[in-house]
Write an enzyme that holds these catalytic residues in place. Structure first.
Site, PDB file in Angstrom:
ATOM      1  N   HIS A   1      -0.294 -11.919   1.750  1.00  0.00           N
ATOM      2  CA  HIS A   1      -1.319 -11.206   1.082  1.00  0.00           C
ATOM      3  C   HIS A   1      -2.158 -11.766  -0.109  1.00  0.00           C
ATOM      4  O   HIS A   1      -3.447 -11.608  -0.294  1.00  0.00           O
ATOM      5  CB  HIS A   1      -0.593  -9.959   0.313  1.00  0.00           C
ATOM      6  CG  HIS A   1      -1.333  -8.661   0.218  1.00  0.00           C
ATOM      7  ND1 HIS A   1      -0.919  -7.108   0.175  1.00  0.00           N
ATOM      8  CD2 HIS A   1      -2.760  -8.361   0.150  1.00  0.00           C
ATOM      9  CE1 HIS A   1      -1.881  -6.448   0.038  1.00  0.00           C
ATOM     10  NE2 HIS A   1      -3.064  -7.114  -0.127  1.00  0.00           N
TER      11      HIS A   1
ATOM     12  N   TYR B   1       0.613  -1.315   0.164  1.00  0.00           N
ATOM     13  CA  TYR B   1      -0.128  -0.030  -0.022  1.00  0.00           C
ATOM     14  C   TYR B   1       0.800   1.222   0.080  1.00  0.00           C
ATOM     15  O   TYR B   1       0.253   2.339  -0.308  1.00  0.00           O
ATOM     16  CB  TYR B   1      -0.951   0.027   1.397  1.00  0.00           C
ATOM     17  CG  TYR B   1      -1.741  -1.085   1.352  1.00  0.00           C
ATOM     18  CD1 TYR B   1      -2.388  -1.829   0.320  1.00  0.00           C
ATOM     19  CD2 TYR B   1      -2.596  -1.351   2.404  1.00  0.00           C
ATOM     20  CE1 TYR B   1      -3.052  -3.003   0.376  1.00  0.00           C
ATOM     21  CE2 TYR B   1      -3.464  -2.441   2.859  1.00  0.00           C
ATOM     22  CZ  TYR B   1      -3.841  -3.139   1.603  1.00  0.00           C
ATOM     23  OH  TYR B   1      -4.618  -4.132   1.840  1.00  0.00           O
TER      24      TYR B   1
HETATM   25  N1  LIG Z   1      -6.239  -8.381   1.633  1.00  0.00           N
HETATM   26  C1  LIG Z   1      -6.496  -7.611   0.511  1.00  0.00           C
HETATM   27  O1  LIG Z   1      -6.171  -8.240  -0.524  1.00  0.00           O
HETATM   28  C2  LIG Z   1      -7.185  -6.386   0.625  1.00  0.00           C
HETATM   29  C3  LIG Z   1      -7.573  -5.711  -0.767  1.00  0.00           C
HETATM   30  C4  LIG Z   1      -8.423  -4.634  -0.550  1.00  0.00           C
HETATM   31  C5  LIG Z   1      -8.638  -4.017   0.637  1.00  0.00           C
HETATM   32  N2  LIG Z   1      -8.082  -4.635   1.797  1.00  0.00           N
HETATM   33  C6  LIG Z   1      -8.211  -3.625   2.871  1.00  0.00           C
HETATM   34  O2  LIG Z   1      -9.490  -3.427   3.414  1.00  0.00           O
HETATM   35  C7  LIG Z   1      -9.634  -2.159   3.484  1.00  0.00           C
HETATM   36  C8  LIG Z   1     -10.924  -1.451   3.243  1.00  0.00           C
HETATM   37  O3  LIG Z   1     -11.178  -1.866   1.768  1.00  0.00           O
HETATM   38  P1  LIG Z   1     -11.285  -0.722   0.607  1.00  0.00           P
HETATM   39  O4  LIG Z   1     -10.456   0.678   1.223  1.00  0.00           O
HETATM   40  O5  LIG Z   1     -11.360  -1.144  -0.667  1.00  0.00           O
HETATM   41  O6  LIG Z   1     -12.949  -0.178   0.830  1.00  0.00           O
HETATM   42  P2  LIG Z   1     -14.256  -0.025   1.666  1.00  0.00           P
HETATM   43  O7  LIG Z   1     -13.511   0.018   3.329  1.00  0.00           O
HETATM   44  O8  LIG Z   1     -14.952  -1.360   1.446  1.00  0.00           O
HETATM   45  O9  LIG Z   1     -15.027   1.315   1.293  1.00  0.00           O
HETATM   46  C9  LIG Z   1     -14.188   2.417   1.258  1.00  0.00           C
HETATM   47  C10 LIG Z   1     -15.186   3.301   0.457  1.00  0.00           C
HETATM   48  O10 LIG Z   1     -16.459   3.530   1.156  1.00  0.00           O
HETATM   49  C11 LIG Z   1     -16.707   4.957   1.592  1.00  0.00           C
HETATM   50  N3  LIG Z   1     -17.168   4.968   2.903  1.00  0.00           N
HETATM   51  C12 LIG Z   1     -16.468   4.622   4.058  1.00  0.00           C
HETATM   52  N4  LIG Z   1     -17.416   4.570   5.114  1.00  0.00           N
HETATM   53  C13 LIG Z   1     -18.432   4.925   4.661  1.00  0.00           C
HETATM   54  C14 LIG Z   1     -19.733   4.942   5.305  1.00  0.00           C
HETATM   55  N5  LIG Z   1     -19.788   5.115   6.638  1.00  0.00           N
HETATM   56  N6  LIG Z   1     -20.695   5.579   4.457  1.00  0.00           N
HETATM   57  C15 LIG Z   1     -20.732   5.606   3.155  1.00  0.00           C
HETATM   58  N7  LIG Z   1     -19.527   5.463   2.522  1.00  0.00           N
HETATM   59  C16 LIG Z   1     -18.340   5.283   3.201  1.00  0.00           C
HETATM   60  C17 LIG Z   1     -15.271   5.468   1.349  1.00  0.00           C
HETATM   61  O11 LIG Z   1     -15.440   6.741   0.868  1.00  0.00           O
HETATM   62  P3  LIG Z   1     -14.709   7.952   1.803  1.00  0.00           P
HETATM   63  O12 LIG Z   1     -13.219   7.693   1.827  1.00  0.00           O
HETATM   64  O13 LIG Z   1     -15.015   9.222   0.996  1.00  0.00           O
HETATM   65  O14 LIG Z   1     -15.414   8.089   3.049  1.00  0.00           O
HETATM   66  C18 LIG Z   1     -14.478   4.711   0.187  1.00  0.00           C
HETATM   67  O15 LIG Z   1     -15.103   4.902  -1.012  1.00  0.00           O
HETATM   68  C19 LIG Z   1      -8.405  -1.256   2.655  1.00  0.00           C
HETATM   69  O16 LIG Z   1      -8.050  -0.173   3.127  1.00  0.00           O
HETATM   70  C20 LIG Z   1      -7.384  -2.489   3.098  1.00  0.00           C
HETATM   71  O17 LIG Z   1      -6.779  -2.332   4.338  1.00  0.00           O
HETATM   72  C21 LIG Z   1      -7.153  -5.729   1.690  1.00  0.00           C
END
Ligand SMILES: NC(=O)c1ccc[n+]([C@@H]2O[C@H](COP(=O)([O-])OP(=O)(O)OC[C@H]3O[C@@H](n4cnc5c(N)ncnc54)[C@H](OP(=O)(O)O)[C@@H]3O)[C@@H](O)[C@H]2O)c1
EC number: 1.1.1.21
Length: 330
Positions: free
Chosen positions: A147, A66
């Site tokens: 990962h 990241y």
């Molecule tokens: N292991 C893996 O391969 C892998 C892959 C992907 C992700 N991850 C982990 O999972 C974490 C989260 O996944 P992600 O970042 O893809 O997405 P997510 O948490 O599913 O979604 C983030 C999105 O939702 C919005 N959001 C957040 N809280 C909200 C709420 N209460 N109401 C409405 N919208 C909301 C955010 O917008 P704003 O920022 O504008 O609020 C952003 O657009 C990553 O940061 C990472 O740590 C792991």
């Protein structure tokens, strides 16, 4: 609460380590459905992680890929220096061994893996871990995850068993790091039942069973068979992209909107509540302070069985994914 009752604020991993059910996601940027050059935007982490600390988050989900670990480390260091925070209050996750990304995603090749080009897998894991701990400014992480199960090496290797052997070698190196105290717990991410079965066959010692499998899980993407396999093995399932990374208009789904209105909550809170009541932990990411507060405020209401089933039903049929399908990884 430290029991493993669904919806507790913490879960106990099979090695006794206690993990919060909600951790702040530290991947920033936009990589969903991307075909143009884009991907990670670590600069967003400065403000967001600082606000998350202000708003009470003590668990952070990161990864070498990241590009945010130096930022997280710096922000934690400032709070250690001021005396506001101690290491023991935190739960820090990292992930190593991310496969090479497609060219339009801006991950440096130095942060990803092409195992065919690695002479000594164990040494590469140890070197990456040293770099990650240096960036974080920490002596250990609370959770170290593999990962991805692959995507590294198999296309250029003539040995069909290569991905399996690479996973076992990475895992043995993880076990060594855990034994030395560099990680309090070790686990995997994006592993299918087949990947897990192979790993547990290749490294059969019960104490080295993965503690966690971090998977893409949200109302539009479920895998009940994999979840039940993990549960039977005592492996905690963590939902990544718990809001589908903001894609598919999922948080505007009328089913979620109706349930949210009934409870006086937002659709995001309903989704997180559904995750923890389903026995998962989750990693919501947001850049906005108001949502940081919202995403932790999910322990004062309960979804009934009909509501849980209605949300489950949204994910029946074809899963809608923001990341590649791990079942395509050999
Ligand atoms: N292991 C893996 O391969 C892998 C892959 C992907 C992700 N991850 C982990 O999972 C974490 C989260 O996944 P992600 O970042 O893809 O997405 P997510 O948490 O599913 O979604 C983030 C999105 O939702 C919005 N959001 C957040 N809280 C909200 C709420 N209460 N109401 C409405 N919208 C909301 C955010 O917008 P704003 O920022 O504008 O609020 C952003 O657009 C990553 O940061 C990472 O740590 C792991």
């Amino acid at each position: 609460m430290t029991d493993n009752a669904p919806s507790a604020q913490e879960v106990t991993l099979h090695n006794g380590v206690v993990m919060p059910t909600i951790a702040f996601g530290c991947a920033f940027g936009d990589w969903v459905g991307a075909t143009e050059f884009q991907g990670f935007l670590p600069e967003q982490a400065w403000r967001a992680v600082s606000l998350a600390l202000d708003n009470g988050y003590r668990a952070f989900d990161g990864a070498r890929a990241y590009g945010t670990e130096r930022i997280v480390g710096t922000l934690l260091g400032q709070r250690f220096a001021s005396g506001e925070l101690t290491r023991e209050e935190l739960f820090i996750t990292t992930k190593l061994a991310h496969p090479a990304a497609p060219p339009h995603i801006n991950i440096s090749h130095r942060r990803t893996w092409d195992a065919d080009k690695v002479d000594d897998i164990a040494q590469k894991v140890r070197d990456d871990m040293v770099d990650t701990l240096d960036d974080l400014g920490l002596g250990y992480v609370d959770l170290l995850l593999m990962h991805w199960p692959g995507g590294f090496g198999e296309h250029t290797s003539s040995d069909p068993d290569f991905p399996r052997k690479a996973r076992a070698a990475i895992w043995r190196a993880f076990c060594g790091l855990a034994d030395k105290g560099a990680a309090r717990a070790i686990g995997v991410s994006n592993f299918t039942i087949a990947h897990l079965r192979q790993l547990m066959e290749d490294v059969p010692e019960p104490e080295y069973r993965p503690t966690v499998n971090q998977l893409e899980m949200h109302p539009y993407c479920r895998d009940p068979e994999l979840e039940s396999f993990c549960r039977d093995q005592g492996i905690v399932v963590t939902a990544y992209a718990p809001f589908a990374s903001g894609a598919f208009g999922m948080l505007r789904d009328p089913v979620l909107a109706t349930i949210a209105e009934r409870h006086g909550k937002t659709p995001g809170q309903v989704v997180l509540r559904w995750h923890v009541q389903s026995g998962r932990t989750a990693l919501p990411k947001t850049t906005k302070a108001v949502r940081m507060v919202e995403n932790r405020d999910i322990y004062d209401f309960t979804l009934n069985n009909d509501e849980m089933q209605a949300i489950d039903a949204l994910g029946d049929g074809q899963a809608r994914r923001t990341c590649p399908d791990p079942s395509t990884v050999a």
